[in-house]
Write a protein that holds these residues in place. Structure first.
Motif, PDB file in Angstrom:
ATOM      1  N   LYS A 131       0.838  -1.207   0.000  1.00  0.00           N
ATOM      2  CA  LYS A 131       0.000   0.000   0.000  1.00  0.00           C
ATOM      3  C   LYS A 131       0.871   1.254   0.000  1.00  0.00           C
ATOM      4  O   LYS A 131       0.505   2.276  -0.614  1.00  0.00           O
ATOM      5  N   PHE A 132       2.018   1.169   0.656  1.00  0.00           N
ATOM      6  CA  PHE A 132       2.965   2.296   0.611  1.00  0.00           C
ATOM      7  C   PHE A 132       3.381   2.546  -0.836  1.00  0.00           C
ATOM      8  O   PHE A 132       3.413   3.696  -1.299  1.00  0.00           O
ATOM      9  N   LEU A 133       3.704   1.486  -1.569  1.00  0.00           N
ATOM     10  CA  LEU A 133       4.107   1.643  -2.972  1.00  0.00           C
ATOM     11  C   LEU A 133       2.981   2.243  -3.800  1.00  0.00           C
ATOM     12  O   LEU A 133       3.215   3.114  -4.647  1.00  0.00           O
ATOM     13  N   GLN A 134       1.768   1.774  -3.580  1.00  0.00           N
ATOM     14  CA  GLN A 134       0.633   2.353  -4.300  1.00  0.00           C
ATOM     15  C   GLN A 134       0.498   3.844  -4.012  1.00  0.00           C
ATOM     16  O   GLN A 134       0.224   4.649  -4.914  1.00  0.00           O
ATOM     17  N   ASN A 135       0.717   4.212  -2.773  1.00  0.00           N
ATOM     18  CA  ASN A 135       0.543   5.611  -2.374  1.00  0.00           C
ATOM     19  C   ASN A 135       1.642   6.528  -2.908  1.00  0.00           C
ATOM     20  O   ASN A 135       1.477   7.752  -2.861  1.00  0.00           O
ATOM     21  N   THR A 136       2.724   5.963  -3.426  1.00  0.00           N
ATOM     22  CA  THR A 136       3.738   6.811  -4.064  1.00  0.00           C
ATOM     23  C   THR A 136       3.211   7.383  -5.372  1.00  0.00           C
ATOM     24  O   THR A 136       3.762   8.363  -5.888  1.00  0.00           O
ATOM     25  N   GLY A 137       2.175   6.767  -5.943  1.00  0.00           N
ATOM     26  CA  GLY A 137       1.645   7.208  -7.226  1.00  0.00           C
ATOM     27  C   GLY A 137       2.438   6.747  -8.420  1.00  0.00           C
ATOM     28  O   GLY A 137       2.177   7.174  -9.546  1.00  0.00           O
ATOM     29  N   ASN A 138       3.389   5.835  -8.198  1.00  0.00           N
ATOM     30  CA  ASN A 138       4.271   5.386  -9.279  1.00  0.00           C
ATOM     31  C   ASN A 138       3.904   4.007  -9.819  1.00  0.00           C
ATOM     32  O   ASN A 138       4.625   3.472 -10.668  1.00  0.00           O
ATOM     33  N   PHE A 139       2.831   3.433  -9.320  1.00  0.00           N
ATOM     34  CA  PHE A 139       2.400   2.118  -9.789  1.00  0.00           C
ATOM     35  C   PHE A 139       0.902   2.188 -10.108  1.00  0.00           C
ATOM     36  O   PHE A 139       0.141   2.845  -9.402  1.00  0.00           O
ATOM     37  N   ASP A 140       0.508   1.506 -11.171  1.00  0.00           N
ATOM     38  CA  ASP A 140      -0.904   1.507 -11.544  1.00  0.00           C
ATOM     39  C   ASP A 140      -1.550   0.143 -11.341  1.00  0.00           C
ATOM     40  O   ASP A 140      -2.635  -0.130 -11.864  1.00  0.00           O
ATOM     41  N   SER A 141      -0.923  -0.730 -10.560  1.00  0.00           N
ATOM     42  CA  SER A 141      -1.492  -2.041 -10.262  1.00  0.00           C
ATOM     43  C   SER A 141      -2.553  -1.926  -9.182  1.00  0.00           C
ATOM     44  O   SER A 141      -2.350  -1.249  -8.169  1.00  0.00           O
ATOM     45  N   LYS A 142      -3.665  -2.591  -9.397  1.00  0.00           N
ATOM     46  CA  LYS A 142      -4.672  -2.686  -8.338  1.00  0.00           C
ATOM     47  C   LYS A 142      -4.240  -3.752  -7.337  1.00  0.00           C
ATOM     48  O   LYS A 142      -3.568  -4.724  -7.701  1.00  0.00           O
ATOM     49  N   LEU A 143      -4.606  -3.558  -6.087  1.00  0.00           N
ATOM     50  CA  LEU A 143      -4.211  -4.482  -5.019  1.00  0.00           C
ATOM     51  C   LEU A 143      -5.437  -4.959  -4.263  1.00  0.00           C
ATOM     52  O   LEU A 143      -6.246  -4.162  -3.797  1.00  0.00           O
ATOM     53  N   GLU A 144      -5.559  -6.271  -4.168  1.00  0.00           N
ATOM     54  CA  GLU A 144      -6.592  -6.895  -3.345  1.00  0.00           C
ATOM     55  C   GLU A 144      -5.902  -7.823  -2.355  1.00  0.00           C
ATOM     56  O   GLU A 144      -5.081  -8.648  -2.744  1.00  0.00           O
ATOM     57  N   VAL A 145      -6.211  -7.666  -1.084  1.00  0.00           N
ATOM     58  CA  VAL A 145      -5.603  -8.481  -0.029  1.00  0.00           C
ATOM     59  C   VAL A 145      -6.689  -9.319   0.623  1.00  0.00           C
ATOM     60  O   VAL A 145      -7.741  -8.794   1.011  1.00  0.00           O
ATOM     61  N   THR A 146      -6.444 -10.628   0.739  1.00  0.00           N
ATOM     62  CA  THR A 146      -7.489 -11.513   1.247  1.00  0.00           C
ATOM     63  C   THR A 146      -6.875 -12.682   2.001  1.00  0.00           C
ATOM     64  O   THR A 146      -5.710 -13.050   1.768  1.00  0.00           O
ATOM     65  N   ASP A 147      -7.657 -13.260   2.889  1.00  0.00           N
ATOM     66  CA  ASP A 147      -7.283 -14.539   3.494  1.00  0.00           C
ATOM     67  C   ASP A 147      -8.299 -15.612   3.132  1.00  0.00           C
ATOM     68  O   ASP A 147      -8.284 -16.713   3.685  1.00  0.00           O
ATOM     69  N   GLY A 148      -9.169 -15.291   2.181  1.00  0.00           N
ATOM     70  CA  GLY A 148     -10.221 -16.222   1.774  1.00  0.00           C
ATOM     71  C   GLY A 148      -9.855 -16.994   0.516  1.00  0.00           C
ATOM     72  O   GLY A 148      -8.721 -16.947   0.028  1.00  0.00           O
ATOM     73  N   GLN A 149     -10.820 -17.664  -0.042  1.00  0.00           N
ATOM     74  CA  GLN A 149     -10.608 -18.484  -1.224  1.00  0.00           C
ATOM     75  C   GLN A 149     -10.478 -17.595  -2.456  1.00  0.00           C
ATOM     76  O   GLN A 149     -11.187 -16.604  -2.620  1.00  0.00           O
ATOM     77  N   LEU A 150      -9.547 -17.952  -3.338  1.00  0.00           N
ATOM     78  CA  LEU A 150      -9.335 -17.214  -4.572  1.00  0.00           C
ATOM     79  C   LEU A 150     -10.337 -17.667  -5.623  1.00  0.00           C
ATOM     80  O   LEU A 150     -10.604 -18.860  -5.757  1.00  0.00           O
ATOM     81  N   SER A 151     -10.851 -16.706  -6.393  1.00  0.00           N
ATOM     82  CA  SER A 151     -11.831 -17.086  -7.408  1.00  0.00           C
ATOM     83  C   SER A 151     -11.601 -16.393  -8.745  1.00  0.00           C
ATOM     84  O   SER A 151     -11.826 -16.983  -9.800  1.00  0.00           O
ATOM     85  N   ASP A 152     -11.159 -15.159  -8.735  1.00  0.00           N
ATOM     86  CA  ASP A 152     -11.060 -14.381  -9.972  1.00  0.00           C
ATOM     87  C   ASP A 152      -9.611 -13.951 -10.202  1.00  0.00           C
ATOM     88  O   ASP A 152      -9.145 -12.981  -9.619  1.00  0.00           O
TER      89      ASP A 152
END
Length: 345
Positions: A131-152
């Motif tokens: 999230k720190f990297l995202q907040n630099t504004g230098n990355f355009d990757s979306k981030l989803e953090v989970t401890d559940g089952q992966l589906s998509d």
């Protein structure tokens, strides 16, 4: 987002981590670093294996790795333009602090979106830094953090035990994937090692309590090898026995071996057991004698898919004493080029 912008983001992360360590050492955790220190403390409270010292060791390794020279050397071979954006799932291990961070960085650098399924043992550090990297504004990757089952998701990088890897291989067989299994690291001693080399070997054995795949779990020694010099060199690691989880493992494994009347070497915080296996329990180190170094070289070459690091000063060993827990950015786990895998999705 351009690669140069992403490199700038990595440098901002390096500067933040370096400044945090300095602020901690100088007892000057002002507002800019107190939040992250709270994450460090929370990680320690959540997982007793994550001592503050070990977390800071992991952070310091990243500070060293993320130099401008290292970043440029790492990324120079790749053309990261015109990549078809995908959603990549990372199933991370939790044996040592920030163990899955390199995979996550690789996803961010290649421009893919990231779904991080964190380990229950390491649920705070990596998400915070991403999230720190995202907040630099230098990355355009979306981030989803989970401890559940992966589906998509479109591709997956999963790290686990040999048992879980079989599940991963079945479950993700229709997705591009990197599946990592158990690996161990070994050292080959000639008998001519200096005190400093043996002390550095102690770092390879004991850093992160020996929980990492890059920790040396077995040594090959010449027939008739005298372990007294080795024990003298690693004496300074004896405070490990005051860590309750490490001590519990030491007491339990020693008791099991003694009840089985197995011959041991013991210095009151490490048990040495002669064993042909590569994977030793916590607070134990396996050893195996040899008479012919050529046979050891041949054996390790045959078993290369079981090994992460080969430590020593011999021609066929690849890593110097004390260097296993300081890999370069281009030292890919299991020798699988993560950036190349992600670039070609």
């Amino acid at each position: 987002m351009s690669l140069e912008a992403k490199k700038k983001g990595l440098k901002q992360l390096q500067s933040f981590l370096n400044s945090y360590l300095s602020a901690f050492q100088n007892d000057n955790l002002h507002d800019g670093y107190q939040e992250f220190n709270d994450i460090v403390v929370k990680s320690k409270q959540h997982n007793a294996w994550f001592s503050v010292q070990n977390i800071h060791k992991a952070i310091g390794s990243w500070v060293e790795a993320l130099s401008e020279e290292n970043i440029n050397t790492w990324l120079k071979p790749y053309d990261l333009n015109n990549i078809n954006k995908k959603k990549v799932a990372i199933i991370s291990a939790g044996n040592v602090p920030l163990v899955g961070f390199h995979d996550c960085l690789s996803v961010f650098l290649t421009g893919h979106d990231l779904v991080l399924k964190y380990s229950s043992k390491d649920k705070f550090l990596t998400p915070y830094l991403l999230k720190f990297l995202q907040n630099t504004g230098n990355f355009d990757s979306k981030l989803e953090v989970t401890d559940g089952q992966l589906s998509d998701f479109d591709a997956v990088i999963a790290t686990g035990s040999n048992n879980t890897s079989r599940y991963f291989e079945y479950y993700f067989k229709n997705k591009p994937n990197i599946i990592r299994k158990n690996r161990n690291s070994v050292a080959v001693l000639s008998g001519n090692e200096t005190d400093d080399e043996l002390k550095n070997l102690g770092n390879d054995i004991f850093q992160y309590f020996g929980l990492g795949c890059r920790n040396v779990s077995k040594v090959f020694v010449p027939k008739g090898y005298d372990f007294s010099k080795f024990f003298e060199a690693i004496y300074g690691f004896g405070d490990l026995i005051h860590h309750h989880k490490y001590a519990n493992n030491y007491d339990y494994n020693k008791a099991v071996y003694l009840m089985s009347e197995i011959k041991l070497f013991d210095n009151n915080f490490l048990v040495l057991k002669e064993d042909q296996s590569y994977s030793s329990p916590i607070a134990c180190l396996f050893y195996e004698h040899y008479e012919d170094l050529n046979q050891i070289e041949k054996k390790l070459n045959i078993d290369r898919d079981l090994l992460q690091c080969k430590v020593g000063h011999l021609d066929f060993t690849e890593i110097g004493f004390g260097e296993t827990q300081s890999p370069q950015l281009w030292d890919y786990a299991d020798d699988v080029d993560t950036i190349l895998f992600l670039k070609d999705l």
